[in-house]
Design an enzyme around this catalytic site. Sequence first.
Site, mmCIF file in Angstrom:
data_model
loop_
_atom_site.group_PDB
_atom_site.id
_atom_site.type_symbol
_atom_site.label_atom_id
_atom_site.label_comp_id
_atom_site.label_asym_id
_atom_site.label_seq_id
_atom_site.Cartn_x
_atom_site.Cartn_y
_atom_site.Cartn_z
ATOM 1 N N GLN A 19 -3.730 10.199 28.272
ATOM 2 C CA GLN A 19 -4.699 10.123 29.361
ATOM 3 C C GLN A 19 -4.559 11.316 30.312
ATOM 4 O OE1 GLN A 19 -7.309 8.252 30.134
ATOM 5 N NE2 GLN A 19 -7.190 7.006 28.284
ATOM 6 N N SER A 20 -4.492 12.508 29.753
ATOM 7 C CA SER A 20 -4.286 13.715 30.554
ATOM 8 C C SER A 20 -5.524 14.086 31.368
ATOM 9 C CB SER A 20 -3.928 14.882 29.629
ATOM 10 O OG SER A 20 -3.979 16.104 30.313
#
Length: 340
Positions: free
Chosen positions: A76-77
């Site tokens: 979930q960058s």
Amino acid sequence: MMHLARYPRLRFAHLPTPIEPMDNLSRLLGGPRLWVKRDDCTGLATGGNKTRKLEFLMADAVAQKADVVITQGATQSNHARQTAAIAAKLGIACDILLENRTSSTDRDYTTSGNVLMDRLFGASLTEFPGGTDMNAAMTKRAEALKAKGKRPYIIPGGGSNPVGALGYVACALELLDQANSMGLKLDHVVHATGSTGTQAGLVVGLEAARTGIPVLGISVRAPKEAQEANVYKLVEATADFMGLKGAVAKNAVAANSDYVGAGYGVPTDGMYEAMKLFARAEGLVLDPVYTGKGAAGLIDLVRKGHFKGAENVLFIHTGGQVGMFGYTGPFDRMLSGGNE
């Protein structure tokens, strides 16, 4: 004197981001005067701190005539999402390597939130298990692309190298100018620290300008000693890059790792409480990985009397709200009790 115009820069961030008082939260906590700098409002793909770094990084990529950028981050960058967006705008291909640091198989976590937006922007995604040497993986990908005649440009995780850190040197000067215009004496700057670029840039900017404003990074991943060492390493490299070698003392770097919990990207009770407090007192949305834990640290330190009552404490909201949609199950459980 810091003359940032010496460095190539593309201007797509919505700057300056506002500084707003958090009077309700200050009253609730009975502590110092709390303020927030809204770096969730930088404008690129819902905003966030990486946009500032990418103004310098993507300018460097364009200067090197890159036709593909490669970067890496956790599943979930937020950095990946913003990189994919500006690459699309500039017509440069984007190759993202995602490391599942939490080992979660939850569908929301692996396909929604930032991952969904990466795909929307047309980035190429490759998944890796937690613990992979992601820098080596990026190097290998770059070599493969070069063999095909491409011109790849590698952006480190979080955009955290001396070029990227310039974005937060600029932010330090920006917030100082705002504080001076507002007649606001800042006593502390607090933010979530991870890949180190945000903290390193702020420290270089505020220290080189001799402001006397300390920066406290609330770590979201590494233990205190490791985080401080990593930040200082980038501080030195950034100062050297800017011709300011030796301008920042080692004791200017401070990190607190008491709020990481079980690990990077793993929710904590303090994070949930911070997200609810910010939402219900100030109408501000934090994220579960970075700002939620950073704010949990801020709240706990206020309660412990770490700051003096008359001090002005600025929390830098580094964005990341999109990541919340990768955690819908845990949030459903947290909020099921209503307005508790």
